[in-house]
Motif scaffolding. Structure first.
Motif, short mmCIF file in Angstrom:
data_model
loop_
_atom_site.label_atom_id
_atom_site.label_comp_id
_atom_site.label_asym_id
_atom_site.label_seq_id
_atom_site.Cartn_x
_atom_site.Cartn_y
_atom_site.Cartn_z
N LEU A 104 0.83 -1.20 0.00
CA LEU A 104 0.00 0.00 0.00
C LEU A 104 0.86 1.25 0.00
O LEU A 104 0.62 2.20 -0.77
CB LEU A 104 -0.93 -0.02 1.22
CG LEU A 104 -1.83 1.21 1.41
CD1 LEU A 104 -2.91 1.23 0.35
CD2 LEU A 104 -2.46 1.20 2.80
N LEU A 105 1.89 1.30 0.85
CA LEU A 105 2.77 2.46 0.89
C LEU A 105 3.57 2.60 -0.40
O LEU A 105 3.85 3.73 -0.84
CB LEU A 105 3.71 2.37 2.09
CG LEU A 105 3.07 2.58 3.46
CD1 LEU A 105 4.15 2.59 4.54
CD2 LEU A 105 2.27 3.88 3.51
N GLN A 106 3.95 1.50 -1.01
CA GLN A 106 4.62 1.57 -2.30
C GLN A 106 3.72 2.21 -3.34
O GLN A 106 4.16 3.04 -4.15
CB GLN A 106 5.05 0.17 -2.76
CG GLN A 106 6.22 -0.41 -2.00
CD GLN A 106 6.53 -1.83 -2.45
OE1 GLN A 106 5.75 -2.75 -2.24
NE2 GLN A 106 7.68 -2.00 -3.09
N GLU A 107 2.44 1.83 -3.33
CA GLU A 107 1.52 2.40 -4.31
C GLU A 107 1.23 3.87 -4.03
O GLU A 107 1.08 4.67 -4.96
CB GLU A 107 0.21 1.59 -4.33
CG GLU A 107 -0.81 2.06 -5.35
CD GLU A 107 -0.37 1.84 -6.80
OE1 GLU A 107 -1.25 1.93 -7.70
OE2 GLU A 107 0.83 1.61 -7.06
N VAL A 108 1.17 4.27 -2.76
CA VAL A 108 1.03 5.69 -2.43
C VAL A 108 2.21 6.48 -2.99
O VAL A 108 2.05 7.55 -3.57
CB VAL A 108 0.92 5.87 -0.90
CG1 VAL A 108 1.06 7.35 -0.52
CG2 VAL A 108 -0.41 5.34 -0.38
N ALA A 109 3.42 5.93 -2.82
CA ALA A 109 4.62 6.61 -3.31
C ALA A 109 4.64 6.71 -4.82
O ALA A 109 5.14 7.70 -5.38
CB ALA A 109 5.87 5.89 -2.81
N ARG A 110 4.09 5.69 -5.51
CA ARG A 110 4.08 5.70 -6.98
C ARG A 110 2.93 6.52 -7.54
O ARG A 110 3.08 7.24 -8.54
CB ARG A 110 3.95 4.26 -7.49
CG ARG A 110 4.02 4.14 -9.01
CD ARG A 110 3.18 2.99 -9.54
NE ARG A 110 1.75 3.16 -9.30
CZ ARG A 110 0.94 3.90 -10.07
NH1 ARG A 110 1.43 4.58 -11.10
NH2 ARG A 110 -0.35 4.01 -9.79
N TRP A 111 1.77 6.43 -6.90
CA TRP A 111 0.53 7.03 -7.41
C TRP A 111 0.67 8.54 -7.61
O TRP A 111 0.27 9.08 -8.65
CB TRP A 111 -0.57 6.70 -6.41
CG TRP A 111 -1.94 7.19 -6.74
CD1 TRP A 111 -2.66 6.92 -7.85
CD2 TRP A 111 -2.75 8.03 -5.91
NE1 TRP A 111 -3.89 7.55 -7.78
CE2 TRP A 111 -3.97 8.23 -6.59
CE3 TRP A 111 -2.58 8.62 -4.65
CZ2 TRP A 111 -5.00 8.99 -6.07
CZ3 TRP A 111 -3.60 9.37 -4.12
CH2 TRP A 111 -4.81 9.56 -4.82
N GLN A 112 1.24 9.21 -6.65
CA GLN A 112 1.50 10.65 -6.77
C GLN A 112 2.89 10.91 -6.21
O GLN A 112 3.05 11.08 -4.99
CB GLN A 112 0.44 11.48 -6.01
CG GLN A 112 -0.94 11.44 -6.61
CD GLN A 112 -1.02 12.15 -7.95
OE1 GLN A 112 -0.18 12.99 -8.28
NE2 GLN A 112 -2.05 11.83 -8.74
N VAL A 113 3.88 10.94 -7.07
CA VAL A 113 5.25 11.10 -6.58
C VAL A 113 5.43 12.51 -6.02
O VAL A 113 4.91 13.49 -6.55
CB VAL A 113 6.29 10.82 -7.67
CG1 VAL A 113 6.33 9.35 -8.01
CG2 VAL A 113 6.04 11.65 -8.91
N VAL A 114 6.17 12.58 -4.92
CA VAL A 114 6.30 13.84 -4.19
C VAL A 114 7.28 14.79 -4.87
O VAL A 114 7.10 16.01 -4.84
CB VAL A 114 6.75 13.54 -2.74
CG1 VAL A 114 7.09 14.82 -2.00
CG2 VAL A 114 5.64 12.81 -2.00
N VAL A 115 8.34 14.25 -5.48
CA VAL A 115 9.32 15.11 -6.18
C VAL A 115 9.33 14.68 -7.64
O VAL A 115 10.17 13.89 -8.06
CB VAL A 115 10.72 14.98 -5.55
CG1 VAL A 115 11.69 16.00 -6.16
CG2 VAL A 115 10.66 15.16 -4.04
N PRO A 116 8.41 15.22 -8.47
CA PRO A 116 8.20 14.69 -9.82
C PRO A 116 9.41 14.80 -10.74
O PRO A 116 9.59 13.97 -11.63
CB PRO A 116 7.04 15.54 -10.35
CG PRO A 116 6.37 16.09 -9.13
CD PRO A 116 7.44 16.26 -8.12
N THR A 117 10.23 15.83 -10.57
CA THR A 117 11.40 15.99 -11.45
C THR A 117 12.70 15.71 -10.74
O THR A 117 13.77 16.08 -11.23
CB THR A 117 11.44 17.42 -12.04
OG1 THR A 117 11.44 18.38 -10.97
CG2 THR A 117 10.26 17.68 -12.93
N GLY A 118 12.65 15.04 -9.60
CA GLY A 118 13.88 14.73 -8.89
C GLY A 118 14.60 15.98 -8.43
O GLY A 118 14.08 17.09 -8.50
N VAL A 119 15.81 15.79 -7.95
CA VAL A 119 16.65 16.91 -7.52
C VAL A 119 17.72 17.12 -8.58
O VAL A 119 18.37 16.17 -9.03
CB VAL A 119 17.30 16.64 -6.15
CG1 VAL A 119 18.12 17.85 -5.70
CG2 VAL A 119 16.22 16.34 -5.11
#
Length: 506
Positions: A354-369
């Motif tokens: 579930l947490l993996q899917e939360v992390a994938r579903w809406q990524v927090v840093v879309p363009t990375g650093v």
């Protein structure tokens, strides 16, 4: 007639020379059409445009190349391109862009987040990894659970204020781990200053956010000159950054001198056992290293953890079936009436998915650093100029699964070979987040205990002004992308759970 012949001959010579030179000119990767005057100025990723990132991925493939006013940017769209450049060729792609505003005027070159990958950075990174490695991170579980108890009580008393409670939860956690501050001290003295600093730095570290970053020669303008207000912004920002790093650091040193300091990142690194490992660095320089590393932790941890927790609330409101499965697993492991701890984690495979899917579903840093290429390079036949800003498109990676718009934790339980989001959300290669184990533990404890004691659902009544239904939520187009304000119902699962929450902190 002779003049005409001479002019034609000269033109042919010039065209021939230009053609011959163009044959040897390196070819840069494909990208959007460039304007003859300003290039790709208006295509530059000053903010996140999800559809554009996906369109570029489909149209141009592994890499997208942008250029404007002598600056170049490459967006990496595939796991292979990211691994080939940021991991296999890390020596050339592990430094950060040197933006004028953040790097020079704010003096952020001392920051661990923005520093080049030099000997000093490697030294401090090694220590940070030791302090927050897989085993070392577990010693903070007690303070995390104390803060989570306060958070759960706040949700029970004021469920509509869950966004504010989440912000306070994350700030308390970062300050407790970094400086050993208890909740009251952190609330009264340090959170407001840290939040203000973070707001200023978020804008300053985005390449191109200020005109002086696009036209670096402007930095030589005198302060009184028109369009030179960036000097004042830089001076205020530098003072703000210095104060934010100095005040809590000096607080810890005083606590240590008085013999009452709580365990923390700063107190650990200031201890004799750690300092003895770096005898080549004098005490003053060592203190400066720690001061900057500690200050970076708030900026690096607060926004990402805050957004991740809000995305979890949003996902649970929208997907009650997944929530119910996770709660059934939690109850089976814990008995249904106690705080979830790290020792419970190995027995919760569905919740992990579930947490993996939360992390994938809406990524927090879309363009990375952002990274920066040190030297000219050639990849797949394309030329990558030195000093090119390199963006790994985390959003593109998150969409490289079957039916990416569907929230489906089961994709990480079956044999679909879906890429594990935890292999890309924390960065890559030599710049992977050194605090990822600590952050991962914290998110697990917070989210598991939310579901252990509360049900999260969509609102049934009228909404307050400015709030949206979970199904209509948009995400901020910023480096750290966060859900815009939304409403959801958060209620204790049973009357017994309500009583247990109320008794957590008498």
């Amino acid at each position: 007639m002779a003049y005409l012949f001479l002019a034609v001959a000269l033109a042919l010579v010039l065209l021939t020379v230009f053609w011959q030179r163009s044959l040897g000119r390196p070819i840069c990767p494909p990208g959007p059409r460039k304007h003859w005057l300003y290039g790709n100025l208006f295509d530059m990723p000053y903010s996140v445009n999800w559809q554009r990132l996906l369109d570029w991925n489909e149209q141009f493939g592994d890499m997208v190349y942008l250029t404007a006013f002598g600056h170049s940017v490459i967006v990496l769209n595939t796991p292979k391109a990211i691994k080939d450049l940021l991991v296999k060729r890390a020596r050339n792609y592990s430094n950060r862009p040197h933006t004028v505003m953040a790097y020079e005027l704010f003096d952020m070159k001392k920051s661990m987040v923005l520093a080049d990958y030099d000997d000093k950075y490697r030294e401090l990174r090694k220590l940070t990894q030791q302090a927050f490695g897989p085993e070392a991170s577990k010693k903070y579980e007690g303070v995390q659970l104390d803060i989570i108890r306060r958070f759960l009580q706040g949700l029970q008393k004021d469920p509509q204020g869950f966004r504010t409670h989440t912000r306070l939860l994350v700030s308390r956690f970062i300050l407790a781990v970094t400086y050993g501050l208890d909740a009251e001290t952190a609330d009264s003295e340090f959170i407001a200053g840290a939040e203000l600093t973070l707001q200023v730095l978020t804008k300053a570290t985005l390449p191109g956010a200020y005109l002086v970053d696009l036209l670096p020669s402007l930095r030589y303008l005198p302060t009184w000159f028109p369009f030179a207000s960036f000097h004042d912004v830089g001076a205020r920002g530098r003072k703000l950054v210095y104060d934010h790093r100095s005040r809590p650091f000096e607080y810890v040193r005083q606590q240590m001198a008085d013999g009452v300091a709580s365990p923390s990142f700063v107190s650990d690194l200031l201890s004799d056992s750690y300092m003895s490992k770096f005898q080549s660095v004098d005490a003053a320089q060592w203190a400066e290293y720690i001061k900057w590393a500690a200050g970076d932790m708030f900026g690096a941890g607060v926004e990402t953890s805050f957004s991740t927790t809000l995305i979890f609330f949003l996902a649970m409101a929208l997907h009650p079936g997944a929530q119910a499965k996770a709660q059934a697993e939690i109850d089976l492991v814990t008995g249904g009436h106690k705080l979830v701890t790290l020792s419970d984690r190995p027995n919760m495979p569905y919740f992990k998915a579930l947490l993996q899917e939360v992390a994938r579903w809406q990524v927090v840093v879309p363009t990375g650093v952002f990274r920066r290429s040190d030297n000219d390079d050639v990849y797949n036949g394309y030329h990558i100029p030195a000093n090119t800003i390199v963006l790994p498109s985390i959003w593109a990676l998150s969409q490289s699964v079957e039916d990416p718009g569907r929230f489906n934790p089961e994709r990480f339980l079956d044999d679909s070979n879906s890429p594990n989001p935890y292999e890309y959300i924390y960065g890559f290669g030599k710049r992977i987040c050194p605090g990822r184990y600590l952050a991962d533990n914290f998110i697990f404890l917070v989210t598991a205990n939310i579901l252990a004691f509360f049900n999260v659902s969509q609102p049934s009544g009228p909404l307050d002004d400015g709030l949206k239904l979970p199904s209509n939520v948009s995400f901020t187009p910023t480096m750290v992308s966060c859900p815009e304000p939304f409403a959801c119902n958060i209620r204790p699962r049973t009357s017994e759970h309500a009583e247990e929450i109320a008794a957590m902190i008498a």
